[in-house]
Scaffold this motif. Structure first.
Motif, PDB file in Angstrom:
ATOM      1  N   GLY A 178       0.708  -1.133  -0.105  1.00  0.00           N
ATOM      2  CA  GLY A 178       0.008   0.100   0.197  1.00  0.00           C
ATOM      3  C   GLY A 178       0.836   1.255  -0.084  1.00  0.00           C
ATOM      4  O   GLY A 178       0.530   2.325  -0.467  1.00  0.00           O
ATOM      5  N   VAL A 181       2.141   1.806  -3.525  1.00  0.00           N
ATOM      6  CA  VAL A 181       1.315   2.084  -4.410  1.00  0.00           C
ATOM      7  C   VAL A 181       0.848   3.810  -4.351  1.00  0.00           C
ATOM      8  O   VAL A 181       0.814   4.528  -5.097  1.00  0.00           O
ATOM      9  CB  VAL A 181      -0.084   1.221  -4.244  1.00  0.00           C
ATOM     10  N   GLN A 371      -2.884   4.210   1.036  1.00  0.00           N
ATOM     11  CA  GLN A 371      -2.229   3.323   1.698  1.00  0.00           C
ATOM     12  C   GLN A 371      -3.051   2.306   2.387  1.00  0.00           C
ATOM     13  O   GLN A 371      -2.703   1.125   2.311  1.00  0.00           O
ATOM     14  CB  GLN A 371      -1.301   4.134   2.671  1.00  0.00           C
ATOM     15  N   THR A 373      -6.275   1.697   2.044  1.00  0.00           N
ATOM     16  CA  THR A 373      -7.356   0.918   1.231  1.00  0.00           C
ATOM     17  C   THR A 373      -6.451  -0.122   0.191  1.00  0.00           C
ATOM     18  O   THR A 373      -7.217  -1.160   0.307  1.00  0.00           O
ATOM     19  CB  THR A 373      -7.926   2.153  -0.076  1.00  0.00           C
ATOM     20  N   VAL A 374      -5.522   0.186  -0.164  1.00  0.00           N
ATOM     21  CA  VAL A 374      -4.802  -1.022  -0.721  1.00  0.00           C
ATOM     22  C   VAL A 374      -4.232  -2.161   0.209  1.00  0.00           C
ATOM     23  O   VAL A 374      -4.651  -3.328   0.255  1.00  0.00           O
ATOM     24  CB  VAL A 374      -3.336  -0.396  -1.322  1.00  0.00           C
ATOM     25  N   HIS A 375      -4.167  -1.710   1.467  1.00  0.00           N
ATOM     26  CA  HIS A 375      -3.685  -2.572   2.603  1.00  0.00           C
ATOM     27  C   HIS A 375      -4.782  -3.680   2.758  1.00  0.00           C
ATOM     28  O   HIS A 375      -4.750  -4.625   2.930  1.00  0.00           O
ATOM     29  CB  HIS A 375      -3.477  -1.934   3.865  1.00  0.00           C
ATOM     30  N   VAL A 378      -5.529  -5.871  -0.113  1.00  0.00           N
ATOM     31  CA  VAL A 378      -4.578  -7.174  -0.291  1.00  0.00           C
ATOM     32  C   VAL A 378      -4.876  -7.973   0.874  1.00  0.00           C
ATOM     33  O   VAL A 378      -4.710  -9.542   0.747  1.00  0.00           O
ATOM     34  CB  VAL A 378      -3.001  -6.605  -0.169  1.00  0.00           C
TER      35      VAL A 378
END
Length: 449
Positions: A178, A181, A371, A373-375, A378
């Protein structure tokens, strides 16, 4: 470093004098800086009467325009140590009290203390720099690290957490992804060198917790205004994120017979409310000894910015090798660290500029939002591939983003009694490793991007 219409910040390093040191007779009197009058400074003259300093601790000194708020003579003088310390501890106490209110619980004691310190200094009530602030950064902050980690027995973490530890490690990797990205999408170039540093600090926070954010910010010498802006953005993100986690887990059932009893459950403060005097005194003595040993090693290795990471390593090793003796000190350590960390946040706010926070916080907010949101994406994706229970993934993610306190709170609120203690333990594990992961990730990955 960015400048604001209100102030231009100059990072200097200051070194507290020892009894054997004397002030050079040739040193000029820096009347505009009350802090420097009381410190022994090594310097060399340069062109245009500028000074080149070489010290070991970053303190921010603010120079203000005459047309703006005048803080040259704040209500509390920088030379008035008693009044300054009173203001700092009062601010920290108010921050802790605020969590008993609805609004305080929403924004956290840390942010309340920062905002109160920020407002007080920018309104001319307390100084922007003072000897007390240097003492907090140089001594009180490092002293707090061991007090928070007396429960960090890594063998107990691995033994007691089972699949929750696997889910937590997935969450840690998810935070790293995250961060990459988010940094590609929102590089925060307006922050200059602080961009990759604050990204690293937020990464540390979303693997371990707030103390890792502080440790990495200190090790990488992030400017106080950017740190304060990062905390402000982080607290808003965390509030939104925890609501999302509870929403995702709303249909998950509670356990039939929750069992939440255990010494580790009182991570917040209840277990330490009546900590014996001897236990408290011993906890302080051990923490001082750990700080002394770690700083000595750092000086021998000439490892710049390595004080807090070294202290973390020493206390984790001791807690793992001597879990019974060190763990006995944990209740007292919880109480003292809860107070001292609030004083640090008060100093952080007092050293900052309101205009810098306003100008900087939006970009950091967007970065942190991407950060986490991607965490979450995943974590849920990899967890499904590995067929891990959703409640384990949600609790592990909570421990990543919020630390052991919020993880135990979620497990208790959801009725997952068997996961309360493991949630605390993986949170402690995160505190123990996050500083190192984020520090080296920042230097070797983010810095070159």
């Amino acid at each position: 470093m960015t400048s604001s219409p209100l102030a231009t910040a100059f990072p200097l390093s200051v070194k507290l004098p020892s009894l054997s040191q004397t002030i050079s007779q040739s040193k000029p009197q820096l009347s505009t800086c009350p802090l420097l009058k009381h410190l022994s400074l090594g310097f060399s003259s340069s062109r245009n009467n500028n000074l080149s300093y070489n010290f070991n601790r970053c303190v921010v000194l603010a120079r203000f325009n005459n047309n703006n708020l005048n803080i040259n003579s704040p209500l509390i003088s920088p030379d008035d140590d008693w009044a300054t310390w009173t203001a700092l501890f009062a601010t920290g106490a108010f921050g802790l009290w605020s969590e008993r209110t609805k609004i305080g619980r929403m924004i956290s004691a840390a942010l309340v203390s920062i905002l109160l310190g920020l407002a007080a200094s920018n309104m001319g009530i307390i100084p922007h720099e003072a000897r007390a602030y240097s003492v907090v950064m140089e001594f009180l902050l490092p002293l707090t690290i061991p007090l928070m980690l007396f429960r960090a027995d890594m063998r107990n973490v691995i033994k007691s957490t089972g699949k929750l530890l696997l889910a937590f490690l997935i969450g840690s990797v998810a935070t790293m992804i995250g961060t990459l990205v988010a940094y590609l999408i929102v590089p925060m170039r307006s922050l200059g060198q602080d961009s990759w540093k604050i990204a690293s600090a937020l990464m540390a926070s979303y693997i371990g917790g707030a103390i890792n954010y502080v440790a990495v910010s200190d090790a990488l010498a992030v400017s106080p205004s950017v740190i304060a802006a990062g905390v402000a953005a982080d607290n808003v993100i965390c509030a939104i994120y925890f609501m999302a986690l509870f929403a995702l887990g709303s249909k998950l059932p509670a356990e039939a017979s929750p069992s939440t009893k255990g010494p580790a459950n009182n991570w917040d403060s209840a277990s330490g409310d009546n900590a014996p005097v001897l236990q408290t005194a011993t906890a302080l003595a051990v923490s001082f000894a750990i700080c002394k040993g770690a700083t000595h090693v750092v000086r021998l290795l000439k490892y710049q910015g390595g004080t807090l990471p070294a202290i973390t390593a020493v206390v984790v090793i001791l807690a793992t090798l001597l879990p019974r003796q060190i763990g006995y000190l944990a209740p007292a350590g919880d109480v003292i660290s809860a107070i001292s960390i609030q004083v640090f946040f008060a100093v952080l706010g007092a050293s900052g500029s309101i205009w810098n926070v306003i100008n900087v916080a939006p970009s950091i907010f967007v970065f942190a939002f991407i950060q986490v949101t991607v965490h979450l994406i995943v974590v849920l994706g990899l967890g499904k591939l590995l067929r891990l229970d959703l409640k384990l993934l949600l609790l592990a993610s909570n421990a990543n983003i919020g630390g052991p306190t919020t993880a135990s709170g979620m497990a208790t609120a959801k009725g997952w009694g068997s996961l309360v203690v493991p949630g605390i333990l993986v949170g402690i594990f995160g505190i123990s490793i996050a500083t190192y992961i984020a520090y080296f990730f920042g230097i070797y990955v983010l810095k070159g991007m």
